[in-house]
Design a protein around this motif. Structure first.
Motif, PDB file in Angstrom:
ATOM      1  N   LYS A 136       4.002  26.192  28.977  1.00 40.80           N
ATOM      2  CA  LYS A 136       4.017  26.581  27.563  1.00 40.80           C
ATOM      3  C   LYS A 136       4.686  27.912  27.269  1.00 40.80           C
TER       4      LYS A 136
ATOM      5  N   ASN B 292       7.630  25.319   7.537  1.00 42.52           N
ATOM      6  CA  ASN B 292       6.368  24.627   7.283  1.00 42.52           C
ATOM      7  C   ASN B 292       5.238  24.997   8.248  1.00 42.52           C
ATOM      8  N   CYS B 293       5.135  26.249   8.550  1.00 39.51           N
ATOM      9  CA  CYS B 293       4.069  26.717   9.444  1.00 39.51           C
ATOM     10  C   CYS B 293       2.699  26.446   8.818  1.00 39.51           C
TER      11      CYS B 293
ATOM     12  N   CYS C 197       0.122  23.439   9.675  1.00 41.10           N
ATOM     13  CA  CYS C 197      -0.888  23.479  10.745  1.00 41.10           C
ATOM     14  C   CYS C 197      -1.734  24.751  10.709  1.00 41.10           C
ATOM     15  N   HIS C 198      -1.061  25.879  10.450  1.00 38.02           N
ATOM     16  CA  HIS C 198      -1.813  27.136  10.529  1.00 38.02           C
ATOM     17  C   HIS C 198      -2.614  27.402   9.263  1.00 38.02           C
TER      18      HIS C 198
ATOM     19  N   ILE D 242      -6.310  19.865  20.073  1.00 28.93           N
ATOM     20  CA  ILE D 242      -5.866  21.254  20.234  1.00 28.93           C
ATOM     21  C   ILE D 242      -5.751  21.907  18.856  1.00 28.93           C
TER      22      ILE D 242
ATOM     23  N   PRO E 263      -4.596  24.455  15.984  1.00 27.05           N
ATOM     24  CA  PRO E 263      -3.526  25.440  15.802  1.00 27.05           C
ATOM     25  C   PRO E 263      -4.140  26.845  15.907  1.00 27.05           C
ATOM     26  N   ARG E 264      -3.346  27.833  16.273  1.00 31.59           N
ATOM     27  CA  ARG E 264      -3.902  29.170  16.473  1.00 31.59           C
ATOM     28  C   ARG E 264      -4.335  29.805  15.161  1.00 31.59           C
TER      29      ARG E 264
ATOM     30  N   TYR F 245      -2.430  36.445  21.105  1.00 33.10           N
ATOM     31  CA  TYR F 245      -1.303  35.566  21.376  1.00 33.10           C
ATOM     32  C   TYR F 245      -1.293  35.216  22.851  1.00 33.10           C
ATOM     33  N   ARG F 246      -1.524  33.964  23.131  1.00 35.74           N
ATOM     34  CA  ARG F 246      -1.700  33.545  24.534  1.00 35.74           C
ATOM     35  C   ARG F 246      -0.443  33.766  25.358  1.00 35.74           C
ATOM     36  N   GLY F 247       0.692  33.603  24.722  1.00 34.51           N
ATOM     37  CA  GLY F 247       1.949  33.744  25.463  1.00 34.51           C
ATOM     38  C   GLY F 247       2.452  35.175  25.505  1.00 34.51           C
TER      39      GLY F 247
ATOM     40  N   ARG G  16       8.200  32.048  21.119  1.00 35.88           N
ATOM     41  CA  ARG G  16       7.239  31.021  20.725  1.00 35.88           C
ATOM     42  C   ARG G  16       7.699  30.290  19.475  1.00 35.88           C
TER      43      ARG G  16
ATOM     44  N   PRO H 119       1.543  20.563  20.006  1.00 37.44           N
ATOM     45  CA  PRO H 119       2.191  20.068  18.776  1.00 37.44           C
ATOM     46  C   PRO H 119       3.084  21.108  18.090  1.00 37.44           C
ATOM     47  N   MET H 120       2.923  22.383  18.430  1.00 36.35           N
ATOM     48  CA  MET H 120       3.700  23.453  17.776  1.00 36.35           C
ATOM     49  C   MET H 120       5.211  23.239  17.982  1.00 36.35           C
ATOM     50  N   PRO H 121       5.955  22.937  16.870  1.00 37.51           N
ATOM     51  CA  PRO H 121       7.375  22.585  16.997  1.00 37.51           C
ATOM     52  C   PRO H 121       8.286  23.809  17.073  1.00 37.51           C
TER      53      PRO H 121
ATOM     54  N   ILE I 281       9.832  36.108  10.356  1.00 36.16           N
ATOM     55  CA  ILE I 281       8.560  35.391  10.569  1.00 36.16           C
ATOM     56  C   ILE I 281       7.701  36.142  11.585  1.00 36.16           C
TER      57      ILE I 281
END
Ligand code: HEC
Ligand code: HEC
Length: 401
Positions: free
Chosen positions: A141, A270-271, A274-275, A328, A330-331, A338-340, A350, A359-361, A375
């Motif tokens: 990821k 279109n964030c 999900c967020h 899962i 969304p964050r 931030y995991r990454g 990311r 699913p995060m595109p 962003i």
């Protein structure tokens, strides 16, 4: 490297050579008076999905043993592109040599979560959320490369150094650089082994009739076709690092955040889908990641199958070799976790590439490269945005599983 090569050569050109090799390896692995040798688990979900016979499962196990060795005695042929000295430091039971140098690092630090095989099925795995990663599909990821590409060696080193905040994956910053390097190499080894296993199991499907249900045991097929296609993707990662433009300098931070906000809510990126309108991660939350999706879809297939004997076998595999699927969420972007990684650059990667396996595109392609920086700035402002936009009735935590 050298010993692995000769061992493999022995085996690659004939079945009897292959068996002789296995004998050799088993003797080597058993050693004198050590604990019983560890073995890799077969990917039973894939084997059962492909409806392999037990003879076919056995053939895959034998081929993998010759190509990759055992958890105590890793083998790597040159085409795998791995450094055997590093693997030896990470492999094996936990012990130290006469100079106090340790090996068995992987089993000491990682195995109880990720499993000896790297299948994410260690003894602690079922109790963790998210589940520890199954390396075998070769999907990672948090990396600097395009979505579908492998991580670079440095990406793996960084993850091991920092851990994954907000999950049970710890930081290994207390280990030496040499040890972290060896562990990163070992993750690659387990991943290449696991992906090759999947390729082999799927290859039965394409056999010609004269092959009588057996894979050809030639170097050309096993190395040239199966292993190389997997290993080359790892070798290509270093050249697949995302090109990041300079952060636009002609705009002040407040204006940049406002622009980022517009993009976040706009229908291109279109964030918000999900967020969520609040950024709490409470938008669409009923999706699965790729690892869980495989199990969900396969369970449905099993439930609808007419072959009672196969259904019984598959149900047994689902109970013993798979974890209960979880969605899962969304964050929650208001927490600032931030995991990454929390560098602006990490967030850029990311958002540009999305999160592989989740699913995060990717926003690349719909959002201009420079605009991704706006962003990033907006995301980074969210934990401090206390303008009361949240509404009194919204909890400050994301709804999850
Ligand atoms: C306490 C459990 C635990 C231990 C111990 C642990 N991990 Fe993990 N690891 C996790 C979890 C959970 C994840 C998945 C996090 C996620 O998907 O967000 C993970 C993910 C990873 C990833 C994937 C990163 C990515 O970019 O996708 C790698 C690589 C990894 N771990 C390597 C290791 C190695 C090597 C060790 C030992 C030095 C180790 N882990 C020890 C729990 C653990
Ligand atoms: C289809 C749903 C979906 C869309 C659309 C989406 N995300 Fe995500 N996002 C997720 C999921 C799910 C995760 C958690 C992934 C994980 O835990 O592995 C996530 C994670 C994140 C993270 C956390 C990264 C980290 O290191 O922890 C950030 C930041 C983020 N998204 C920003 C965005 C931005 C900005 C957009 C729009 C450009 C966006 N997302 C669009 C589903 C989505």
């Amino acid at each position: 490297m050298r010993s692995g090569t000769s061992r493999f050569r022995l085996s690659a050109f004939g079945g009897s050579g292959m068996l002789a090799v296995c004998g050799l390896l088993l003797v080597a692995a058993t050693g004198c008076g050590r604990t019983s040798p560890a073995s890799f688990r077969l990917n039973m979900v894939e084997a059962t999905k492909q409806r392999l016979t037990s003879a076919q499962e056995q053939q895959v196990a034998t081929i993998l043993l010759a190509m990759f060795g055992t958890p105590d005695e890793p083998v790597c042929i040159p085409e795998a592109g791995l450094d055997e000295a590093k693997l030896r430091l990470a492999a094996g039971p936990v012990r130290s040599d006469i100079a106090g140098r340790k090996n068995g690092l992987y089993r000491e630090h990682c195995g109880h979560c990720h499993g000896v095989t790297g299948d994410g099925l260690g003894p602690t795995a079922a109790f963790l959320n998210p589940y520890p990663r199954d390396y075998r599909p070769g999907v990672f990821k948090f990396k600097s490369t395009e979505r579908a590409d492998k991580p670079t060696h440095d990406d793996l080193v960084r993850i091991l150094h920092n851990g994954i905040v907000g999950t049970s994956m710890p930081s290994f910053a207390l280990l030496s650089d040499l040890e972290i390097d060896a562990l990163a190499e070992y993750v690659k080894y387990l991943s290449i082994r696991g992906e090759t296993e999947i390729e082999l199991m799927r290859a039965f499907f394409e056999l010609d009739e004269e092959d009588v249900g057996k894979l050809p045991e030639t170097r050309e097929f096993l190395v040239g076709e199966m292993l190389t296609s997997v290993a080359e993707k790892w070798q290509a990662a270093a050249d697949a690092v995302i090109a990041v433009p300079e952060m636009p300098g002609d705009i002040d931070l407040v204006a940049s955040i406002a622009k980022g906000k517009e993009l976040f809510y706009g229908d291109k990126a279109n964030c918000v889908k999900c967020h969520g309108v609040t950024g709490l991660g409470d938008g669409q939350a009923n999706d699965y990641d790729d690892w869980n999706k495989v199990i969900v879809q396969w369970s449905q297939e099993v439930a609808g199958d007419q072959d009672a004997a196969w259904v019984a076998r598959a149900s047994h595999v689902l109970a013993g070799d798979a974890l209960r699927p979880r969605t899962i969420p969304p964050r929650n972007l208001r927490q600032g976790l931030y995991r990454g990684g929390r560098r602006p650059l990490d967030l850029y990667y990311r958002i540009h590439a999305g999160i592989n396996g989740a699913p995060m595109p990717a926003a690349a392609g719909t959002v201009a490269p420079e605009d991704i920086w706006h962003i990033v700035n907006y995301i980074r402002s969210l934990p401090y945005d206390l303008d009361g936009e949240l509404g009194a009735d919204r909890p400050m935590i994301a709804k999850g599983d």
